[in-house]
Design a protein around this motif. Sequence first.
Motif, short mmCIF file in Angstrom:
data_model
loop_
_atom_site.label_atom_id
_atom_site.label_comp_id
_atom_site.label_asym_id
_atom_site.label_seq_id
_atom_site.Cartn_x
_atom_site.Cartn_y
_atom_site.Cartn_z
N MET A 1 -32.42 9.95 41.42
CA MET A 1 -32.87 10.98 40.49
C MET A 1 -32.47 10.58 39.08
SD MET A 1 -32.23 15.09 40.24
CE MET A 1 -32.61 15.27 41.93
N LEU A 2 -33.39 10.83 38.16
CA LEU A 2 -33.17 10.51 36.76
C LEU A 2 -33.15 11.82 35.97
CD1 LEU A 2 -32.96 8.12 34.76
CD2 LEU A 2 -35.45 8.16 34.61
N ASP A 3 -31.97 12.19 35.48
CA ASP A 3 -31.80 13.44 34.74
C ASP A 3 -31.93 13.16 33.25
OD1 ASP A 3 -31.05 15.82 33.57
OD2 ASP A 3 -29.29 16.10 34.83
N LEU A 4 -33.06 13.56 32.68
CA LEU A 4 -33.35 13.32 31.27
C LEU A 4 -33.38 14.62 30.47
CD1 LEU A 4 -36.13 10.63 31.74
CD2 LEU A 4 -33.68 10.28 31.37
N LYS A 5 -32.74 15.64 31.01
CA LYS A 5 -32.71 16.94 30.33
C LYS A 5 -32.01 16.80 28.98
CE LYS A 5 -31.14 18.71 34.18
NZ LYS A 5 -30.56 19.61 35.16
N GLY A 6 -32.59 17.43 27.97
CA GLY A 6 -32.03 17.39 26.62
C GLY A 6 -32.61 16.29 25.74
N LEU A 7 -33.31 15.33 26.33
CA LEU A 7 -33.90 14.24 25.54
C LEU A 7 -35.29 14.64 25.06
CD1 LEU A 7 -32.92 11.15 27.68
CD2 LEU A 7 -31.73 12.09 25.70
N LYS A 8 -35.61 14.23 23.85
CA LYS A 8 -36.91 14.54 23.24
C LYS A 8 -37.80 13.31 23.24
CE LYS A 8 -35.90 18.76 22.00
NZ LYS A 8 -36.49 19.87 22.70
N CYS A 9 -39.10 13.56 23.15
CA CYS A 9 -40.13 12.53 23.08
C CYS A 9 -39.77 11.51 21.98
CB CYS A 9 -41.47 13.19 22.78
SG CYS A 9 -42.86 12.08 22.73
N PRO A 10 -39.86 10.24 22.26
CA PRO A 10 -40.44 9.56 23.42
C PRO A 10 -39.41 9.13 24.47
CG PRO A 10 -40.12 7.93 21.73
CD PRO A 10 -39.60 9.27 21.18
N LEU A 11 -38.16 9.56 24.35
CA LEU A 11 -37.11 9.07 25.23
C LEU A 11 -37.35 9.31 26.73
CD1 LEU A 11 -33.91 9.72 23.11
CD2 LEU A 11 -35.00 7.54 23.62
#
Length: 71
Positions: A1-11
């Motif tokens: 699982m890849l938790d990318l919560k809190g990151l904004k486009c384009p990250l």
Amino acid sequence: MLDLKGLKCPLPVLKTRKALTRLSNGDRLTVLTTDPMAEIDIPHFCSENGHTLVEAERLDGGHRFVLTKGN
């Protein structure tokens, strides 16, 4: 699982791309995001790069995507 919560486009897309490079074709990756643009960006990324979007789900405050790595 890849938790990318809190990151904004384009990250979210960039980090998803990097994570997929470590997987074999046919492997699945679950991605969690809170960026509203991910609802558009992740499916577009998959279609443009030969990956399969198996599932896209809206969650409270974000999204969950299940991808299968293609070529």
